[in-house]
Design an enzyme around this catalytic site. Sequence first.
Site, mmCIF file in Angstrom:
data_model
loop_
_atom_site.group_PDB
_atom_site.id
_atom_site.type_symbol
_atom_site.label_atom_id
_atom_site.label_comp_id
_atom_site.label_asym_id
_atom_site.label_seq_id
_atom_site.Cartn_x
_atom_site.Cartn_y
_atom_site.Cartn_z
ATOM 1 N N LYS A 32 -42.008 -41.167 -12.101
ATOM 2 C CA LYS A 32 -40.944 -40.231 -11.707
ATOM 3 C C LYS A 32 -41.500 -38.850 -11.366
ATOM 4 C CE LYS A 32 -39.654 -38.958 -16.445
ATOM 5 N NZ LYS A 32 -39.980 -37.531 -16.363
ATOM 6 N N THR A 33 -42.540 -38.409 -12.093
ATOM 7 C CA THR A 33 -43.139 -37.105 -11.778
ATOM 8 C C THR A 33 -43.748 -37.136 -10.383
ATOM 9 O OG1 THR A 33 -43.629 -36.774 -14.121
ATOM 10 C CG2 THR A 33 -44.777 -35.353 -12.559
ATOM 11 N N GLU A 227 -35.512 -35.579 -16.391
ATOM 12 C CA GLU A 227 -35.076 -35.901 -17.758
ATOM 13 C C GLU A 227 -33.572 -35.634 -17.931
ATOM 14 O OE1 GLU A 227 -37.061 -37.443 -19.549
ATOM 15 O OE2 GLU A 227 -39.127 -36.715 -19.361
#
Length: 716
Positions: A32-33, A227
């Site tokens: 995801k990063t 997040e």
Amino acid sequence: MDILDRLNRSQTEAVTATEGYIRVIAGAGSGKTRALSHRFAFLVNEIGILPGNILCVTFTNKSANEMRQRIHNLTGDNDTGYINTFHGFCVSVLQEESYAVQYPKSFLVLDNSDIDSMLKIIYEERGLTLRNMTFSSARDMIEIRKLYKEPEYYQDMITMSIDQIYEKYMQATETSEIIFYGYLYQEKKCFGLDYNDLIKFTLYIFENNEEIKQKWQKRLEYIMIDEFQDIDDLQYRLMCVLCGYHKNLFIVGDPDQTIYTWRGANVKYLLDFHRNFPDVQTIMMMENYRSTPEILRAANSLISKNLLRMKKNLIPTLPSGGSVLCCHGENQEKEALWMAEQIKILKEKGVPYKDITILYRAHYLTRSIEQVFLKEEIPYTIYSGVQFFGRMEIKDALSYLRMIAYRDDLSFLRIANVPKRNLGERRMKFIQEYAGENSCSLYEALCRNLDQDIFKGTKAGEFVQLIESFAANYQDRPVSEILSAVLDLSGYERMLRTEGNQERLDNLAELKQSVYEYETTCGEEAMLEHYLAHVALFSNSDAQPEHDKVKLMTVHTSKGLEFPYVFLCGMNEGIFPSRKTKTREGMEEERRLAFVAMTRAKKRLYLSEAKGRNLDGSPRYPSRFILDIDQNLLEYDRKPEEGLIKEAREYIELSSRCLLTDEAPSHYPIGQKILHKIFGPGTIVDVDTEKSAYAILFDGMETPRTISFRVKLEKM
């Protein structure tokens, strides 16, 4: 377009989906990063969006720094827009718009040590002691009042004069009132804001100044939030305001990794996102690039037992590795010895200690581990306690920088006599009394009284001269240069060398390096005030020295990290899950926490628990989280006997029946008439949510009885 190179299908879909409301459900280890940073670069390089028109929110400063560096590498541009935590972004807003709340641009961002310094002043002024309330309890009380009991408190801070707040403080008689209004007074006095204030003040400005709100709404053309499962109510409100103009909102989260509901996180904002925003596009990123198939199969098996979730499975992309190895110890020491044996086996295979991490639910579990590791000569470090930016010498160095920029009372009290300048208790009391009588800062009080006899024979004049010489030109000098010079000219480093404290000197060298890296990353924005605000927002896990030692940490601390080899110990009922778990929702969060712990492991996962007795004398059973996993997916080094497993399953089934649900009538109000199936009619006279029980005075009884929420009561 090389930005899209080496992205999988779902990552590419996320990166290139630029307009509207987009929800990405990103499983653990799914990149995801990578997707977030590449999407930022795609907007800048391919679409042509200016970085300053993009907001990217992360939940720790460490992840923000990593994101900033990744984006810099992808775009080659030093301008990386607003990449920050919610609190860090609010600092940016308030530094630009502080005039709207009558605050200066150079307001202070307060951390826990600043709050403790304020509490010390309040306790001394009003004759309070730690018997009245500990500092820790006072901090908690202040936070609870700000968030829940008096959520409009900031109106007082903004609209009332300092004299009015002081009067409210001095008129207070109850301990909590004295501390709360004393704290607001101290905040207003030094123009300080704590974490809760940052978002509250920002929302206040947006809600009361349409021009400022529209300026920021129009500026932020694209908003990305990482997040998202951890977002709380205030952060959600701020997000809704910010995306109200362009309506371009990109959120990334994983409902299976919601582990902060106790801190206000609300996973329903992620799960119900499609109900609250129109035409939401949902993208699933399930390919896992971190863990072996064996680890993922066990983790998928565990989390599938939760009901409040999206049904999904992590998909392995790596080749097979070692099995998930389990051990049942005869006692906690034997469990620790087994871990030591496995670590030695790994070490013999060439695995460095720093690649090995031990995770646990609670800090007290380290006692037996530490004893065994010391005996077996296994080096380890515990990731807890005082972290880098909380260490004495780091706080002292930063206080010197804050004195140069702000001349605030908290920094003055910390370093006016460090190194020793003969400004002891008597002279400091004189300064404080003068400042109180003349409504000025402590530093100004000292400056006005340098010629007084009381300061003869001291180095007070040298201290003032030092601060004034730096204050005159600090805006034209790099922060790293200021730091090195002030530590030298103040005599602080000389003091440490005289003491022979090399560890503290090494820490200061590390601080200087971090300042240099900050300047390299931020370019022209690297002003002293910006750096001090940046540092004040650092979380405990943002800075850790690297050594070849086994890492020990709580599961919560491990969130967002990954390690080649993970030992998850203390997997017993009453430990993990915690004995404090009272509800079905709470048990699902505990299971998510175990899922997070398991998915930290890259190459191999070890699970362990021990026989014995709990503190209350009850037998210690293997955790339901081990038994939840398909047993064909686990390899046992030492397996519990069948009789113990049978007892454990019976205990788990019984305790599960006692768990409350949100639908349970657990919050009848005081005064409610009820009917008990045995005792008959009665009246609720008190509610204890911590014990999940009512105090009920039944008709015909002289004294009330404590009745658990678990018992069904009929409303009359």
